[in-house]
Each structure stands twice: as structure tokens, then as C-alpha cells.
Design a protein around this motif. Structure first.
Motif, PDB file in Angstrom:
ATOM      1  N   ASN A 183       0.782  -1.241   0.000  1.00 62.12           N
ATOM      2  CA  ASN A 183       0.000   0.000   0.000  1.00 62.12           C
ATOM      3  C   ASN A 183       0.817   1.297   0.000  1.00 62.12           C
ATOM      4  N   GLY A 231       2.280   2.529  -2.518  1.00 63.89           N
ATOM      5  CA  GLY A 231       2.113   3.206  -3.812  1.00 63.89           C
ATOM      6  C   GLY A 231       3.121   2.766  -4.865  1.00 63.89           C
ATOM      7  N   LYS A 232       3.620   1.533  -4.751  1.00 63.96           N
ATOM      8  CA  LYS A 232       4.578   1.019  -5.751  1.00 63.96           C
ATOM      9  C   LYS A 232       3.936   0.935  -7.128  1.00 63.96           C
ATOM     10  N   SER A 233       2.741   0.356  -7.182  1.00 62.03           N
ATOM     11  CA  SER A 233       2.081   0.204  -8.480  1.00 62.03           C
ATOM     12  C   SER A 233       1.721   1.566  -9.060  1.00 62.03           C
ATOM     13  N   SER A 234       1.315   2.492  -8.179  1.00 61.19           N
ATOM     14  CA  SER A 234       0.981   3.839  -8.664  1.00 61.19           C
ATOM     15  C   SER A 234       2.214   4.491  -9.273  1.00 61.19           C
ATOM     16  N   GLY A 248      -1.983  -5.413  -0.388  1.00 58.36           N
ATOM     17  CA  GLY A 248      -1.765  -6.731  -1.002  1.00 58.36           C
ATOM     18  C   GLY A 248      -2.421  -6.846  -2.358  1.00 58.36           C
ATOM     19  N   THR A 249      -2.594  -5.713  -3.046  1.00 57.27           N
ATOM     20  CA  THR A 249      -3.232  -5.737  -4.370  1.00 57.27           C
ATOM     21  C   THR A 249      -2.357  -6.475  -5.385  1.00 57.27           C
ATOM     22  N   THR A 250      -1.077  -6.133  -5.411  1.00 59.21           N
ATOM     23  CA  THR A 250      -0.181  -6.779  -6.379  1.00 59.21           C
ATOM     24  C   THR A 250       0.300  -8.100  -5.781  1.00 59.21           C
ATOM     25  N   LYS A 272       3.786   9.682  -1.473  1.00 61.79           N
ATOM     26  CA  LYS A 272       2.688  10.378  -0.783  1.00 61.79           C
ATOM     27  C   LYS A 272       3.236  11.607  -0.043  1.00 61.79           C
ATOM     28  N   GLU A 285       2.572  14.574  -0.255  1.00 60.14           N
ATOM     29  CA  GLU A 285       1.600  15.612   0.116  1.00 60.14           C
ATOM     30  C   GLU A 285       0.864  15.258   1.408  1.00 60.14           C
ATOM     31  N   GLU A 286       1.034  14.039   1.855  1.00 60.63           N
ATOM     32  CA  GLU A 286       0.329  13.592   3.075  1.00 60.63           C
ATOM     33  C   GLU A 286       1.095  14.001   4.336  1.00 60.63           C
ATOM     34  N   SER A 334       5.043  12.256  -5.284  1.00 58.94           N
ATOM     35  CA  SER A 334       3.649  11.889  -5.085  1.00 58.94           C
ATOM     36  C   SER A 334       3.173  11.239  -6.367  1.00 58.94           C
ATOM     37  N   ALA A 335       2.960   9.933  -6.288  1.00 57.13           N
ATOM     38  CA  ALA A 335       2.492   9.217  -7.475  1.00 57.13           C
ATOM     39  C   ALA A 335       1.068   9.662  -7.801  1.00 57.13           C
ATOM     40  N   LYS A 336       0.349   9.978  -6.748  1.00 55.37           N
ATOM     41  CA  LYS A 336      -1.048  10.380  -6.943  1.00 55.37           C
ATOM     42  C   LYS A 336      -1.130  11.670  -7.759  1.00 55.37           C
TER      43      LYS A 336
HETATM   44  N1  LIG Z   1      -2.241  10.324  -1.062  1.00 58.13           N
HETATM   45  C1  LIG Z   1      -1.608   9.546  -1.878  1.00 58.13           C
HETATM   46  N2  LIG Z   1      -2.056   8.323  -2.137  1.00 58.13           N
HETATM   47  C2  LIG Z   1      -1.373   7.526  -3.001  1.00 58.13           C
HETATM   48  C3  LIG Z   1      -0.194   7.981  -3.627  1.00 58.13           C
HETATM   49  N3  LIG Z   1       0.261   6.966  -4.401  1.00 58.13           N
HETATM   50  C4  LIG Z   1      -0.592   5.936  -4.247  1.00 58.13           C
HETATM   51  N4  LIG Z   1      -1.583   6.271  -3.413  1.00 58.13           N
HETATM   52  C5  LIG Z   1      -2.685   5.435  -2.986  1.00 58.13           C
HETATM   53  O1  LIG Z   1      -2.220   4.379  -2.160  1.00 58.13           O
HETATM   54  C6  LIG Z   1      -3.008   3.211  -2.332  1.00 58.13           C
HETATM   55  C7  LIG Z   1      -2.132   2.038  -2.682  1.00 58.13           C
HETATM   56  O2  LIG Z   1      -1.499   2.277  -3.953  1.00 58.13           O
HETATM   57  P1  LIG Z   1      -0.839   1.132  -4.778  1.00 58.13           P
HETATM   58  O3  LIG Z   1      -0.126   1.778  -5.904  1.00 58.13           O
HETATM   59  O4  LIG Z   1      -1.790   0.055  -5.105  1.00 58.13           O
HETATM   60  O5  LIG Z   1       0.222   0.594  -3.705  1.00 58.13           O
HETATM   61  P2  LIG Z   1       1.145  -0.679  -3.754  1.00 58.13           P
HETATM   62  O6  LIG Z   1       2.376  -0.351  -3.025  1.00 58.13           O
HETATM   63  O7  LIG Z   1       1.306  -1.140  -5.150  1.00 58.13           O
HETATM   64  O8  LIG Z   1       0.336  -1.732  -2.927  1.00 58.13           O
HETATM   65  P3  LIG Z   1       0.404  -3.332  -2.969  1.00 58.13           P
HETATM   66  O9  LIG Z   1       0.267  -3.774  -4.370  1.00 58.13           O
HETATM   67  O10 LIG Z   1      -0.772  -3.738  -2.147  1.00 58.13           O
HETATM   68  O11 LIG Z   1       1.661  -3.729  -2.355  1.00 58.13           O
HETATM   69  C8  LIG Z   1      -4.020   3.552  -3.428  1.00 58.13           C
HETATM   70  O12 LIG Z   1      -5.227   3.895  -2.833  1.00 58.13           O
HETATM   71  C9  LIG Z   1      -3.390   4.730  -4.135  1.00 58.13           C
HETATM   72  O13 LIG Z   1      -4.341   5.586  -4.730  1.00 58.13           O
HETATM   73  C10 LIG Z   1       0.253   9.308  -3.351  1.00 58.13           C
HETATM   74  O14 LIG Z   1       1.263   9.792  -3.864  1.00 58.13           O
HETATM   75  N5  LIG Z   1      -0.480  10.031  -2.476  1.00 58.13           N
END
Ligand SMILES: Nc1nc2c(ncn2[C@@H]2O[C@H](COP(=O)(O)OP(=O)(O)OP(=O)(O)O)[C@@H](O)[C@H]2O)c(=O)[nH]1
Ligand SMILES: [Mg+2]
Length: 464
Positions: free
Chosen positions: A238, A240-243, A261-263, A346, A348-349, A366-368
Motif C-alpha cells: 500500500n 504506492g509502488k504500483s501507482s 496486497g493488491t499486487t 505520498k 503531500e500527506e 507523489s504518485a497520486k
Molecule cells: N495520497 C496519496 N495516495 C497515493 C499515492 N500513491 C498511491 N496512493 C494510494 O495508495 C493506495 C495504494 O497504492 P498502490 O499503488 O496500489 O500501492 P502498492 O504499493 O502497489 O500496494 P500493494 O500492491 O498492495 O503492495 C491507493 O489507494 C493509491 O491511490 C500518493 O502519492 N499520495
């Protein structure tokens, strides 16, 4: 017929193959080569001019049809007639350009087989070119590399090698050794203190070793040129690796959800950027889990980290993580300190968590919001520069070439102490040098066992 006669006739047989990839498309190219090729193709060729194919000049093109055994036209084609030795294989060659429908291609191939050709083996055209002295083995390997080049740089090097860059490098090396042999023979022929060349040979030998060593030393960096750079995104769930993976690729390749645990498995995708081919690998987030599938995914994340060139270790400081995960981060940082870029996502958080400390440069993104991705790319390119080092690469070596060159270097190195003693045994030095040259002959294919030769061509595609 003895074995040699059989091999000669095997080499002379007319072979046919489709050179273009299979599948529908505008045109396909079939190539035929062999001593009797004009007679073979003539049996099935009907030229629009009404003339016979066997009567045509070399390097001329003719419009016409290929006709099957029943006298029906299979397709309208172009025949390119080329007499050896001014051909790729060195033998008489005909190329047929037809419409690219697999039924047409196969019927033409079958017709040519009925007329006396046989299907070519893997790389058999190139193999013939080597046997007939049109190419050396290094150039033949360059053709294979040229076709399969994955990066702009490796394409450039393969082309240079096809044009003879590595072959002429080897030629220079061989010449230096021959000169040393001549000096040795001069020294023991004349047996006169005045005529001793010991110091000259020693100097030449040192220069030679230095030159070979320089090329050998670039081998470990050559994989970046051949295969591009492998960049793995790692971190807890969670974060934000995938983002981030999607941001870097500028497309929504991986699934992103708020569920930890999405990926579950690794996902790969490549991009060309600033002349480099970068493969990004998104991985399953690290966490303690009872789920067998997820755990297998996490194991894979660690495997990817071990073979990666760069690791983007992603941290989310707005999220609290367990001591175990902090320990996992620390272990990764310890094990792979020189290939890690620490990425705080993240940005900005609000920061709730500051456990992970890292003294090297880290990047806040910030990937978002797609923020600071350009800065991250800058850091990636800095790392790539470090990886590649400053050594200019003269030629790209494959494993076979590297191994032979390394053995050659070792052989010469063993001769070195023989040149620093007071009474040099020139006869022995000369013998050792001559022996070492056989490795260079194997490199260029001048003398190579049939098994080694076949092994090289086994990696080629049919039609090349
Ligand atoms: N506020 C904020 N949220 C983000 C950012 N990048 C990702 N997110 C959020 O974080 C959550 C997890 O993002 P993923 O990209 O699925 O994270 P991950 O690390 O791939 O997660 P897993 O696959 O579960 O290991 C999602 O709800 C995204 O929208 C960011 O830069 N800022
Ligand atoms: Mg993910």
C-alpha cells in the motif's frame, strides 16, 4: 561417398527458407541458395518476359509467377537472381518476393522442394557464408545480435561488429603475437647477445595484455548495453509502488487499489528513455502473511531485488508499519546499499511515521499527483551513469568470445615471467605464443570444431 564428400555436397545442396516473419502482411521473402539453385527455381518459374530464369544476368530482378506441379500459378512474384560469389552465402542465390499469405508461402516452398531444394536449417545461410569465407564467425554472431538487439546502443555495436570492428581488433592482436614470435625466432636463430629481442618482446607483451584487459574489463558493464537496465520497485504493501510504476511508464499498466496486497505477482514493462531501455518491475508488497500465494509473490520480490540493477525502495510515511517490516527495509538497504534509491511516496500527506532512516539521497514524490517524477528519473539516470562507469566500450563481447579472450589473456600472462629471466628460452616462448593463437583462430572461426560451430548456429532462426 566418404564423410567429407557428404559434407561438401550437404553444403552445396539448394536450401530454401522464408526470411520474413510468418503471419499475414504485405510481402514475404523466400531465399534459396546452393550450387544448382538456378535450375531448381527455373523449373517452377514463369517470367513475364517469356524468357528462362537460368538465362538471366546476375543481380537482376524479374517479374513473373511461380507455378505448381499442375501448371497452375501460385502467385505473382519477383525473382531476384544473384550469381555467387557476390551473394550473402557466396553461392548462387535466388530470392523470391511473394504476397505474404501463409498458404502461398507454403505452396511455393513445397514446389521448390519438389523441384530439388530442401528446407534450410537454423542459421544455415549464415553458416554457409562463414564456410565460404564471406564472413568470419564474429560477424556471423553480430548478425544474430543485430536481429535481437534490444537497445539502440547494442544495435549500433552489432552493426559495427558486422562491419568488422571486433574482427579487426582480433586481427591486430594476432599480428602483435606474430611479431613477438618473429622476434623470438630471430633471437634463437642468431643466438647473438646483440640480436636479442627480449626487452622488445616484454614491452610488446605488456602493451598487449593491457589492451586485452581493457576490453575484458568492460564485459560486466556490457549487459546494460545488451539488455538495458532492470529497475525493481520494492516496499511494504500500500505504499504506492504500483501507482509509481504507472507514473514512470506513463500508462496504467498495474492495478492500483487502497487494498493492501493488491499486487500478488511481479509485473514487468519497458520504456525507452534518453537512449536507454529501462525495464520496470512492480512487485508484491512486503508484509507478514498467512496467504501462500501472496508469500510466493513476496519471495519473488526478493528474487527480483537480487538481480535488479537499481531498486526503488518505496516508503510511505503517512502509514504506520510493524517492526518486522522496518527490519525488512533495513535488511534490503544493507544488502543492496549501492543500488537503492529511497523514494518517499505520498509526499503531500502528513508524516506519521519516521522510523526508516537513510543517509543517502532520497527523493520525495507523489504518485497520486504525478509530482517529482522527473526528479526521480534524474536520480535513476545518475545511478545508471555510476553503474556503467567511465570506461569506453570498444566492442561488445558475447560469452563465447569473452571466455576465449579470457583464456588467451591467461595464456599470455603465463608467458610474461618467462621474459623477465636472464636467459630467456625463446624457443619455448615462441611455442607458447603459437599455441595461444589457436584461441584467436577459434574466436574468428578459422579453426573450430564442428560441434562448437553447430552450437553457435543453433541459436539462429531459420531463414538467416
Ligand atoms: N495520497 C496519496 N495516495 C497515493 C499515492 N500513491 C498511491 N496512493 C494510494 O495508495 C493506495 C495504494 O497504492 P498502490 O499503488 O496500489 O500501492 P502498492 O504499493 O502497489 O500496494 P500493494 O500492491 O498492495 O503492495 C491507493 O489507494 C493509491 O491511490 C500518493 O502519492 N499520495
Ligand atoms: Mg501494487
Amino acid at each position: 561417398m566418404n564423410k567429407n564428400q557428404f559434407l561438401v555436397s550437404f553444403q552445396e545442396q539448394v536450401i530454401v527458407a522464408q526470411c520474413t516473419p510468418q503471419g499475414a502482411g504485405a510481402i514475404a521473402l523466400l531465399r534459396l541458395s546452393g550450387n544448382d539453385v538456378f535450375n531448381v527455381v527455373d523449373k517452377a518459374a514463369r517470367l513475364a518476359s517469356g524468357k528462362r530464369l537460368i538465362d538471366q544476368n546476375s543481380h537482376s530482378i524479374h517479374f513473373g509467377s511461380v507455378i505448381n506441379q499442375r501448371g497452375q500459378s501460385i502467385d505473382q512474384v519477383l525473382f531476384l537472381v544473384m550469381k555467387g560469389p557476390r551473394t550473402f552465402t557466396g553461392q548462387d542465390t535466388v530470392e523470391i518476393t511473394c504476397h505474404n499469405n501463409q498458404f502461398i508461402v507454403e505452396e511455393i516452398m513445397n514446389t521448390m522442394i519438389i523441384c530439388g531444394a530442401r528446407i534450410a536449417g537454423k542459421g544455415e545461410f549464415t553458416q554457409r557464408a562463414v564456410t565460404l569465407g564471406k564472413l568470419d564467425l564474429i560477424q556471423a554472431e553480430a548478425i544474430h545480435d543485430l536481429i535481437h538487439a534490444q537497445t539502440a546502443a547494442s544495435l549500433k555495436y552489432s552493426l559495427q561488429q558486422l562491419e568488422g570492428s571486433l574482427s579487426s581488433w582480433v586481427f591486430e592482436i594476432e599480428n602483435s603475437v606474430l611479431e613477438m614470435i618473429a622476434f623470438c625466432e630471430g633471437s634463437f636463430e642468431f643466438l647473438d647477445e646483440e640480436m636479442e629481442f627480449g626487452a622488445d618482446i616484454l614491452k610488446k607483451m605488456e602493451q598487449l595484455l593491457n589492451k586485452i584487459n581493457k576490453l575484458l574489463a568492460t564485459f560486466s558493464k556490457q549487459q546494460y548495453i545488451k539488455e538495458g537496465i532492470k529497475i525493481v520497485l520494492m516496499g511494504s504493501v500500500n505504499v504506492g509502488k504500483s501507482s509509481l510504476f504507472n507514473c514512470l511508464l506513463e500508462k496504467n499498466r498495474a492495478i492500483v487499489t487502497p487494498v493492501a496486497g493488491t499486487t500478488r505477482d511481479t509485473i514487468e514493462a519497458g520504456v525507452y528513455k534518453e537512449g536507454e531501455f529501462l525495464t520496470f518491475i512492480d512487485t508484491a508488497g512486503i508484509r507478514e502473511t498467512e496467504d501462500e500465494i501472496e508469500r510466493a509473490g513476496i519471495d519473488r520480490s526478493f528474487q527480483e531485488a537480487s538481480v535488479a540493477d537499481i531498486i526503488l525502495l518505496v516508503v510511505d510515511r503517512s502509514q504506520k508499519i510493524s517492526i518486522d517490516i522496518v527490519a525488512a527495509y533495513e535488511k534490503i538497504m544493507q544488502n543492496y546499499s549501492d543500488k537503492i534509491i529511497l523514494v518517499y511516496n505520498k509526499m503531500e500527506e502528513e508524516i506519521l511515521f519516521e522510523e526508516i532512516k537513510f543517509d543517502e539521497r532520497s527523493i520525495f514524490v507523489s504518485a497520486k499527483n504525478n509530482q517529482n517524477i522527473d526528479l526521480l528519473y534524474q536520480e535513476i539516470f545518475k545511478k545508471i551513469k555510476q553503474l556503467k562507469g567511465s570506461d569506453a566500450i570498444t566492442c561488445l563481447l558475447n560469452k563465447r568470445q569473452y571466455d576465449l579472450l579470457f583464456k588467451f589473456y591467461r595464456d599470455l600472462e603465463e608467458v610474461l615471467p618467462m621474459l623477465t629471466i636472464r636467459r630467456i628460452d625463446y624457443e619455448l616462448v615462441s611455442y607458447r605464443l603459437k599455441e595461444s593463437l589457436s584461441l584467436m583462430a577459434e574466436l574468428t572461426g578459422k579453426t573450430i570444431s564442428q560441434a562448437a560451430f553447430d552450437k553457435i548456429f543453433d541459436t539462429f532462426c531459420v531463414g538467416k
